[in-house]
Design a protein around this motif. Sequence first.
Motif, PDB file in Angstrom:
ATOM      1  N   ILE A 260       0.855  -1.193   0.000  1.00 14.86           N
ATOM      2  CA  ILE A 260       0.000   0.000   0.000  1.00 14.86           C
ATOM      3  C   ILE A 260       0.888   1.239   0.000  1.00 14.86           C
ATOM      4  N   PRO A 261       0.750   2.125  -0.981  1.00 13.28           N
ATOM      5  CA  PRO A 261       1.593   3.336  -1.008  1.00 13.28           C
ATOM      6  C   PRO A 261       1.311   4.231   0.200  1.00 13.28           C
ATOM      7  N   LYS A 262       2.348   4.862   0.697  1.00 15.03           N
ATOM      8  CA  LYS A 262       2.159   5.784   1.819  1.00 15.03           C
ATOM      9  C   LYS A 262       1.272   6.958   1.426  1.00 15.03           C
ATOM     10  N   THR A 263       1.303   7.329   0.159  1.00 18.65           N
ATOM     11  CA  THR A 263       0.448   8.429  -0.288  1.00 18.65           C
ATOM     12  C   THR A 263      -1.027   8.079  -0.141  1.00 18.65           C
ATOM     13  N   ALA A 264      -1.362   6.802  -0.323  1.00 17.30           N
ATOM     14  CA  ALA A 264      -2.755   6.384  -0.158  1.00 17.30           C
ATOM     15  C   ALA A 264      -3.176   6.496   1.304  1.00 17.30           C
ATOM     16  N   LEU A 265      -2.288   6.085   2.204  1.00 12.76           N
ATOM     17  CA  LEU A 265      -2.595   6.219   3.627  1.00 12.76           C
ATOM     18  C   LEU A 265      -2.710   7.691   4.019  1.00 12.76           C
ATOM     19  N   ALA A 266      -1.827   8.521   3.465  1.00 16.21           N
ATOM     20  CA  ALA A 266      -1.893   9.950   3.755  1.00 16.21           C
ATOM     21  C   ALA A 266      -3.191  10.555   3.239  1.00 16.21           C
ATOM     22  N   ALA A 267      -3.645  10.084   2.076  1.00 17.16           N
ATOM     23  CA  ALA A 267      -4.886  10.609   1.504  1.00 17.16           C
ATOM     24  C   ALA A 267      -6.080  10.296   2.398  1.00 17.16           C
ATOM     25  N   VAL A 268      -6.073   9.111   3.011  1.00 16.16           N
ATOM     26  CA  VAL A 268      -7.163   8.750   3.924  1.00 16.16           C
ATOM     27  C   VAL A 268      -7.207   9.709   5.107  1.00 16.16           C
ATOM     28  N   ILE A 269      -6.030   9.990   5.676  1.00 20.98           N
ATOM     29  CA  ILE A 269      -5.972  10.880   6.836  1.00 20.98           C
ATOM     30  C   ILE A 269      -6.356  12.302   6.448  1.00 20.98           C
ATOM     31  N   ILE A 270      -5.839  12.784   5.315  1.00 22.45           N
ATOM     32  CA  ILE A 270      -6.150  14.148   4.879  1.00 22.45           C
ATOM     33  C   ILE A 270      -7.644  14.303   4.634  1.00 22.45           C
ATOM     34  N   THR A 271      -8.246  13.318   3.987  1.00 19.42           N
ATOM     35  CA  THR A 271      -9.682  13.377   3.714  1.00 19.42           C
ATOM     36  C   THR A 271     -10.490  13.420   5.005  1.00 19.42           C
ATOM     37  N   ALA A 272     -10.016  12.713   6.018  1.00 15.94           N
ATOM     38  CA  ALA A 272     -10.740  12.693   7.291  1.00 15.94           C
ATOM     39  C   ALA A 272     -10.557  13.986   8.071  1.00 15.94           C
ATOM     40  N   VAL A 273      -9.396  14.640   7.916  1.00 16.28           N
ATOM     41  CA  VAL A 273      -9.090  15.828   8.712  1.00 16.28           C
ATOM     42  C   VAL A 273      -9.638  17.104   8.083  1.00 16.28           C
ATOM     43  N   VAL A 274      -9.795  17.126   6.766  1.00 14.94           N
ATOM     44  CA  VAL A 274     -10.235  18.346   6.078  1.00 14.94           C
ATOM     45  C   VAL A 274     -11.513  18.939   6.675  1.00 14.94           C
ATOM     46  N   PRO A 275     -12.543  18.138   7.013  1.00 18.27           N
ATOM     47  CA  PRO A 275     -13.757  18.746   7.598  1.00 18.27           C
ATOM     48  C   PRO A 275     -13.519  19.464   8.922  1.00 18.27           C
ATOM     49  N   LEU A 276     -12.389  19.193   9.576  1.00 19.20           N
ATOM     50  CA  LEU A 276     -12.102  19.859  10.845  1.00 19.20           C
ATOM     51  C   LEU A 276     -11.591  21.282  10.658  1.00 19.20           C
ATOM     52  N   VAL A 277     -11.177  21.623   9.452  1.00 18.54           N
ATOM     53  CA  VAL A 277     -10.613  22.950   9.200  1.00 18.54           C
ATOM     54  C   VAL A 277     -11.741  23.975   9.161  1.00 18.54           C
ATOM     55  N   ASP A 278     -11.670  24.943  10.054  1.00 15.89           N
ATOM     56  CA  ASP A 278     -12.682  25.999  10.142  1.00 15.89           C
ATOM     57  C   ASP A 278     -12.005  27.330   9.834  1.00 15.89           C
TER      58      ASP A 278
END
Length: 307
Positions: A101-119
């Motif tokens: 599994i590429p690390k970029t794919a794992l990073a994409a999962v985390i980024i997608t989950a964190v983006v809604p927290l940005v206010d």
Amino acid sequence: MVQDMGAGLAVVPLMGLLESIAVARSFASQNSYRINTNQELLSIGLTNMLGSFFSSFPVTGSFGRTAVNAQSGVCTPAGGLVTGVLVLLSLDYMTSVFYFIPKTALAAVIITAVVPLVDTSVVGTLWRVKRLDLLPLAVTFLLCFWEVQYGILAGTLVSTLTLLYSEARPKIQVLDGEGPVLILQPTSGLHFPSVEALRKAVVSRALEVSPPRSAILECSRVCSMDATVALGLSELMEDFDRAGVTLVFVGLQGSILQALLAADLRGVWHFPTMEAAEKFLSQEPGTQPYNVGDESVPEHTVALLKA
């Protein structure tokens, strides 16, 4: 191993606590519930203490994993149990698959989950309310691109410095700066960082003018005072005595009077009202101040001080 870690022995636990509280408050704000900070710290401490008997990794809250859980619909602590079981099973049976599994794919999962927290609206709010609050926000945001831990630590440090700066620059209102008597009103508690600012505000307006004039400190809004301020007031009163003028106090609360008595200050003239203080300074007969250094304080005030 302990020698290799060095200062990290103190920094790592601090970072773990700060990150855990930060992520807990972030999700509490987003989902409209409150957290008990003391309970969070107690649980983290007990978990790490018990984990040390089994050589476990340090236990903290994680922005990334918490965000993934939130986006997955996890609502109870049972989510941590399920995650732990899946991790154990994966370590035993699926590591060979995860290797590809590429690390970029794992990073994409985390980024997608964190983006809604940005206010982003909070930036505009801070700009309108108090622009100085943008400084710790900017420092934390920028340094988090380096390391999240460093960002949180730097933001906490900058916030502490801004608080100390505010304490060192107390707001002092000039109620009467043109008359024969200077009237100043501190609008907050007085603590050791504010001694020099208070002294400068009084001396520059009362003693560094020609001729020097008496001053009244209206202290009804001062609810706390430490020993350094009490000693600073003693030195300030000595400056007034040498200049041949008087410094008097109005509206001192019981706790402040108690602090002045405990500091063994003498000759502190205190009046219950501004009119009484002005009458005394104008040398009109019939007004006697409360000298907290002798027995002229009324019995009800003495009882309050001794309570």
